[in-house]
Motif scaffolding. Structure first.
Motif, PDB file in Angstrom:
ATOM      1  N   TYR A  20       1.766  -0.409   3.610  1.00 36.42           N
ATOM      2  CA  TYR A  20       1.605  -0.402   2.154  1.00 36.42           C
ATOM      3  C   TYR A  20       0.859   0.861   1.738  1.00 36.42           C
ATOM      4  N   ARG A  21       1.352   1.477   0.682  1.00 35.31           N
ATOM      5  CA  ARG A  21       0.617   2.567   0.052  1.00 35.31           C
ATOM      6  C   ARG A  21      -0.408   1.932  -0.887  1.00 35.31           C
ATOM      7  N   LYS A  22      -1.669   2.393  -0.793  1.00 33.38           N
ATOM      8  CA  LYS A  22      -2.737   1.736  -1.537  1.00 33.38           C
ATOM      9  C   LYS A  22      -3.554   2.738  -2.343  1.00 33.38           C
ATOM     10  N   TRP A  23      -4.003   2.251  -3.507  1.00 30.43           N
ATOM     11  CA  TRP A  23      -4.824   3.045  -4.415  1.00 30.43           C
ATOM     12  C   TRP A  23      -6.243   2.489  -4.537  1.00 30.43           C
ATOM     13  N   HIS A  24      -6.594   1.553  -3.655  1.00 31.42           N
ATOM     14  CA  HIS A  24      -7.952   1.015  -3.575  1.00 31.42           C
ATOM     15  C   HIS A  24      -8.104   0.402  -2.188  1.00 31.42           C
TER      16      HIS A  24
ATOM     17  N   ALA B 282       2.556  -6.648  -7.224  1.00 30.92           N
ATOM     18  CA  ALA B 282       3.291  -6.058  -8.339  1.00 30.92           C
ATOM     19  C   ALA B 282       2.762  -4.673  -8.680  1.00 30.92           C
ATOM     20  N   PRO B 283       3.572  -3.859  -9.396  1.00 32.43           N
ATOM     21  CA  PRO B 283       3.067  -2.579  -9.892  1.00 32.43           C
ATOM     22  C   PRO B 283       1.787  -2.800 -10.698  1.00 32.43           C
ATOM     23  N   GLY B 284       0.814  -1.968 -10.444  1.00 32.52           N
ATOM     24  CA  GLY B 284      -0.477  -2.138 -11.091  1.00 32.52           C
ATOM     25  C   GLY B 284      -1.473  -2.878 -10.231  1.00 32.52           C
ATOM     26  N   SER B 285      -0.994  -3.479  -9.122  1.00 35.83           N
ATOM     27  CA  SER B 285      -1.895  -4.202  -8.230  1.00 35.83           C
ATOM     28  C   SER B 285      -2.636  -3.268  -7.279  1.00 35.83           C
ATOM     29  N   GLY B 286      -2.187  -2.023  -7.167  1.00 35.78           N
ATOM     30  CA  GLY B 286      -2.773  -1.103  -6.198  1.00 35.78           C
ATOM     31  C   GLY B 286      -2.128  -1.188  -4.833  1.00 35.78           C
TER      32      GLY B 286
END
Length: 376
Positions: free
Chosen positions: A68-72, A43-47
């Motif tokens: 997947y685009r990832k923020w962590h 979900a949004p906010g999952s990174g």
């Protein structure tokens, strides 16, 4: 041929996506990946944000690259936290990045889904321009299968990384005793003792396919799964809804074993099956029982694989304790494309040294295996 990205796999028909799969491994099926998205596990906010690459010709899907685009860097099992930390100290942006993998599943398998190799390679060759345009630091393709590795090695800019897991192989054993007979006497006695300790606590085991379980049983499965994270002070990756959705979308691939004491389930192990392999994924117990983890996660899976003619048992990442129970060291590969030249050069040097270390470890680890030596 036009290449586009999809942020929702449900925008494609399951049959259209699954027609690209080269074999029956369950983790790349539309049912598995779409259940992750639809359940809110990504979900949004999952990174995590789905960014699947697809190539079409004449309105027909020709190739796909799950991404997947990832923020962590959590939930990947190929650890690049050190690279990200070095970038932070140097003032270089590392996130967001692009990950080509199965979320939360360190399973070797197809990554480039394409019956025609040229169509698949077109997706890979388009990645560098996409990274530049979207200001992503790089692309990471984890747990690739050997059929793709040779092509990855020939593409400029991609760096190879080795890892090591532990897999069990069914060498035509008639039953579990036949497997035990292949072991050294000391290891054979140890495994028997572990199994006897569990049985002595009045614990039995029942196996079920996905379509056989009621929602109350899935509640128990999720409670056990979530507890393995909670006792470490972490939040579980998967939502409760994921298990119900997966049971709806691909029940035939699901296997769950319950540990039952006095008629009440006390632990479980969740697995998937496909392409001649049992994939042990999640385990959990709501109370502590001596040796129950080894029995539920390892010995029960071996028993099941033998009884159902499955050649291979992949019980998940990590765990040197698997070696003495017959799980053999198995090399895994991932590939990394990094835009920043300084980072790329530093990582390339690091990976050259790491590869030698991993290969040496895998060879040494075989000394811990419990099998009898030839002639013994």
């Amino acid at each position: 041929m036009p290449i586009k990205t999809l942020t929702r796999l449900d925008s494609l028909a399951p049959a259209e996506w699954d027609a690209l799969l080269p074999h029956a491994q369950p983790f790349l099926r539309h049912g598995f990946l779409s259940a992750l998205e639809a359940s809110g596990s990504l979900a949004p906010g999952s990174g995590w944000q789905a960014e699947h690459f697809v190539l079409e010709e004449g309105g027909q899907l020709q190739a796909a690259l799950p991404a997947y685009r990832k923020w962590h860097s959590y939930g990947e099992y190929v650890f690049d936290h050190g690279w990200a930390d070095a970038c932070r100290r140097a003032g270089v942006r590392y996130y967001p990045k692009l990950l080509c993998a199965v979320p939360f599943s360190p399973v070797t398998g197809p990554r480039l889904l394409a019956p025609r190799l040229d169509a698949g390679l077109a997706l890979l060759k388009a990645l560098p321009a996409h990274l530049q345009a979207e200001e992503l630091s790089g692309a990471h393709l984890n747990f690739s299968e050997p059929a793709l590795d040779a092509h990855m090695a020939s593409l400029p800019g991609w760096l190879e990384r080795l890892g090591c897991q532990y897999h069990w192989h069914n060498r035509g054993y008639r039953d579990f005793q036949d497997f035990l007979d292949a072991l050294s006497s000391r290891k054979r006695k140890q495994m028997r003792k572990e199994r006897e300790q569990v049985a002595g606590q009045g614990i039995d085991f029942t196996w079920h396919q996905g379509g056989e379980l009621a929602e109350a049983q899935w509640d128990f499965v999720y409670a056990c799964y979530a507890n393995t994270y909670e006792i470490r002070g972490q939040a579980p990756y998967l939502t409760r809804a994921f298990f119900s959705l997966l049971a709806e979308r691909m029940p035939e691939a699901i296997r769950v074993v319950f540990a039952v004491q006095h008629g009440r389930p006390v632990a479980m192990a969740f697995s998937l099956v496909g392409d001649g392999c049992l994939y042990g994924r999640y385990w959990g117990s709501l109370a502590d029982f001596d040796r129950l983890h080894f029995e539920t996660c390892f010995y029960q899976g071996m028993d099941y694989a033998i009884g159902h003619g499955l050649a291979h048992f992949d019980a998940g990442a990590q765990g040197e304790h698997k070696l003495i129970r017959g799980f053999e060291p198995t090399l895994t590969r991932s590939w990394h494309y990094l835009l920043h030249p300084g980072l790329r050069n530093a990582v390339a040097e690091f990976l050259e040294q790491e590869r030698a270390g991993v290969q040496a470890y895998a060879e040494q680890a075989r000394d811990a295996l419990p099998y009898r030596q030839a002639g013994a």
